[in-house]
Scaffold this motif. Structure first.
Motif, PDB file in Angstrom:
ATOM      1  N   TYR A 185       0.794  -1.222   0.000  1.00 44.27           N
ATOM      2  CA  TYR A 185       0.000   0.000   0.000  1.00 44.27           C
ATOM      3  C   TYR A 185       0.829   1.276   0.000  1.00 44.27           C
ATOM      4  CZ  TYR A 185      -3.605  -3.363   1.127  1.00 44.27           C
ATOM      5  OH  TYR A 185      -4.442  -4.442   1.078  1.00 44.27           O
ATOM      6  N   SER A 186       2.067   1.197   0.447  1.00 44.62           N
ATOM      7  CA  SER A 186       2.888   2.403   0.531  1.00 44.62           C
ATOM      8  C   SER A 186       3.430   2.805  -0.835  1.00 44.62           C
ATOM      9  CB  SER A 186       4.054   2.183   1.489  1.00 44.62           C
ATOM     10  OG  SER A 186       3.605   2.038   2.812  1.00 44.62           O
ATOM     11  N   LYS A 187       3.820   4.068  -0.947  1.00 44.30           N
ATOM     12  CA  LYS A 187       4.464   4.563  -2.147  1.00 44.30           C
ATOM     13  C   LYS A 187       5.947   4.752  -1.881  1.00 44.30           C
ATOM     14  CE  LYS A 187       0.209   6.696  -3.761  1.00 44.30           C
ATOM     15  NZ  LYS A 187      -0.473   7.932  -4.157  1.00 44.30           N
ATOM     16  N   ASP A 212      11.350   6.559  -2.878  1.00 40.85           N
ATOM     17  CA  ASP A 212       9.986   6.546  -3.396  1.00 40.85           C
ATOM     18  C   ASP A 212      10.009   5.992  -4.816  1.00 40.85           C
ATOM     19  OD1 ASP A 212      10.676   8.606  -5.181  1.00 40.85           O
ATOM     20  OD2 ASP A 212       9.784  10.166  -3.941  1.00 40.85           O
ATOM     21  N   GLY A 256       0.728  -5.423   2.970  1.00 43.22           N
ATOM     22  CA  GLY A 256       0.533  -4.269   3.819  1.00 43.22           C
ATOM     23  C   GLY A 256       0.250  -4.650   5.250  1.00 43.22           C
ATOM     24  N   THR A 280       3.607   1.595   8.069  1.00 42.34           N
ATOM     25  CA  THR A 280       3.662   2.141   6.722  1.00 42.34           C
ATOM     26  C   THR A 280       5.104   2.382   6.337  1.00 42.34           C
ATOM     27  OG1 THR A 280       3.093   4.026   5.308  1.00 42.34           O
ATOM     28  CG2 THR A 280       3.361   4.481   7.645  1.00 42.34           C
ATOM     29  N   SER A 335       5.814   4.872   4.437  1.00 37.77           N
ATOM     30  CA  SER A 335       5.778   6.262   3.992  1.00 37.77           C
ATOM     31  C   SER A 335       6.828   7.082   4.750  1.00 37.77           C
ATOM     32  CB  SER A 335       4.380   6.852   4.205  1.00 37.77           C
ATOM     33  OG  SER A 335       3.445   6.212   3.386  1.00 37.77           O
ATOM     34  N   ASN A 348       7.866  10.158   4.581  1.00 41.13           N
ATOM     35  CA  ASN A 348       7.549  11.455   3.996  1.00 41.13           C
ATOM     36  C   ASN A 348       8.319  12.588   4.676  1.00 41.13           C
ATOM     37  OD1 ASN A 348       5.738   9.978   2.580  1.00 41.13           O
ATOM     38  ND2 ASN A 348       3.945  11.217   3.074  1.00 41.13           N
TER      39      ASN A 348
END
Length: 475
Positions: free
Chosen positions: A250-252, A275, A295, A311, A313, A315
């Motif tokens: 599910y993560s980018k 990413d 996930g 996750t 992510s 970011n």
């Protein structure tokens, strides 16, 4: 030969679908309709009230409609519902029947797997001995198995061949339509490529493996036992130079690892995060990354310490995490405690929150326990860990262009800025903040029918999306 991820996925799919297990009926107060059907049939497989019901009698299954009329006869070994369609099994073969009882796909396939939407279904169809596939690890040629693509009315969209076909799913926003591509695999040689839904080659069959998530038009692939990312033209976005990869479904974001040596005969690796567009998100400081493509909880190790995250992510230089204490007793099962790691794998924001979301626009949504200890309230922190928007809301969304959408404890959805000022009430549900092609910040409110309304930050209606067309109100 090492089995590829895609072949493993096929074998798992075969194992799951071969079970063809019906859904068990749940317990509830017996209705008049249920009592009537129970007298007529041995078992109600999916009774939910007024809908069509899969029924069983004398070991065979059929389907009755809302008027209790049997429109799919009691002659199938198993039935599973697919939206308004029905998978049916007879003598270990699969087919597809419509909601009117007519045959869409005849019962002659060893396996059918759907992909696409209910507006335009496609099916991966496999003919041949699937038990042999399991025994041989997915060798189509040795088992005399063929694979093709059928459309929603049963016509052959891509002809059957001895190559395995697997739909690729989109994960980002800047790709072609979802399920536009298929991985094609020579299971004898283990070579993998990509074709489009017209059967035309997109990527040549030269890769050892690829992963089924297309993100921003890019794919994780391996070739000659090295991993990286390519785009759909075959150009390298991240060079194929890494020895391992890990990602969740599910993560980018994803991790790549390089072998750095061996200790007591055990290979040692260092991992970093990227990413899907090729930007490196963290240094290569993690000694292990244990991820699951479906996930779930991910394990990260650095300097002998183990961290956990929900996750990948990473970011704006930070990844939310939680951890176990020295006695390996969970501190998160009873009272979760979340914090953030920085690019170097250091604890940048100490664990102190009951939940933590990735950073967006300089802020991250975090949760704190209610005063009564029942549930959570949410607010926002900045990159120093300071609570800049108090945890007084029942729900929060990521900040975009200086704005976030929060839900009050009175169930009111409002737009706020980073100083907690109320900007406007959200006129509906399913809202999000976007920046359009002109750089204008808009609040997009999506209805149940996928139509949408777009408001500016004063609450003025700017445009509407109706049946795929943009409409603009008169000034």
């Amino acid at each position: 030969m090492k089995k590829s991820y895609l072949i493993k996925q096929l074998l798992l799919m075969i194992a799951v679908m071969a079970l063809a297990l019906p859904i068990a009926a749940q317990e509830y107060e017996v209705s008049e309709r249920e009592a009537l059907l129970t007298k007529q049939y041995d078992e109600l497989i999916n009774y939910w009230g007024e809908d069509d019901v899969i029924v069983k009698k004398n070991g065979k299954m059929g389907v009755v409609n809302a008027d209790n009329k049997l429109f799919i006869p009691l002659q199938y070994d198993s039935i599973q519902q697919l939206e308004n369609l029905y998978y049916v099994w007879q003598d270990n073969k699969m087919g597809l029947i419509s909601s009117t009882g007519s045959t869409i796909i005849p019962i002659k396939y060893a396996l059918l797997q759907t992909f696409g939407s209910n507006e335009k279904y496609y099916f991966v169809a496999i003919q041949g001995d699937v038990e042999c596939l399991v025994k041989t690890g997915g060798d189509f040629e040795a088992c005399g198995v063929t694979c093709g693509i059928l459309d929603s009315i049963g016509h052959v969209a891509i002809p059957f061949s001895k190559e395995m076909l697997v739909p690729l799913e989109t994960l980002g926003d800047d790709t072609d339509d979802e399920y536009h591509y298929l991985a094609t695999i020579d299971t004898k040689q283990g070579h993998i490529g990509v074709i489009d839904m017209a059967g035309q080659e997109v990527l040549p069959m030269v890769y050892d493996d690829l992963y089924t998530k297309i993100c921003y038009g890019n794919l994780i692939v391996s070739k000659d036992s090295k991993y990286g990312i390519i785009n759909m033209k075959g150009e390298e976005i991240i060079p194929l130079q890494y020895d391992k990869t890990a990602f969740d479904g599910y993560s980018k974001a994803l991790a790549f690892g390089k072998k750095i040596g061996e200790t007591d005969g055990e290979e040692q690796y260092q991992y970093g995060f990227w990413d899907f567009e090729g930007h490196q998100l963290s240094d290569m400081v993690f000694s292990d990354v244990d991820a699951n493509i479906f996930g779930c909880t991910l394990q990260l190790q650095i300097d002998g310490k183990t961290y956990y995250t929900n996750t990948m992510s990473y970011n704006e230089g930070f990844m939310p995490f939680y951890y176990y204490n020295e006695d390996e007793e969970s501190i998160v099962e009873e009272s979760p405690s979340f914090g953030y790691l920085d690019r170097q794998g250091r604890v940048a924001i100490k664990p102190q929150f009951s939940s933590a979301e990735p950073f967006s626009d300089g802020l991250a949504g975090v949760g704190l326990p209610n005063d009564d200890g029942d549930g959570e309230l949410y607010g926002y922190i900045d990159t120093s860990g300071k609570m800049v928007v108090p945890a007084i809301y029942s729900a929060v969304t990521p900040f975009v262009a200086g704005l976030g959408i929060v839900t009050t404890t009175d169930d009111e959805a409002i737009v706020i800025d980073k100083q907690s000022n109320r900007i406007m009430e959200v006129p509906g549900y399913g809202a999000g903040i976007i920046v359009d092609e002109n750089g204008q910040t808009l609040i997009k409110v999506t209805g149940y029918d996928d139509n949408a309304k777009f408001y500016d930050t004063t609450g003025k209606l700017i445009k509407m999306l109706v049946d795929g067309q943009y409409l603009y109100p008169r000034p």
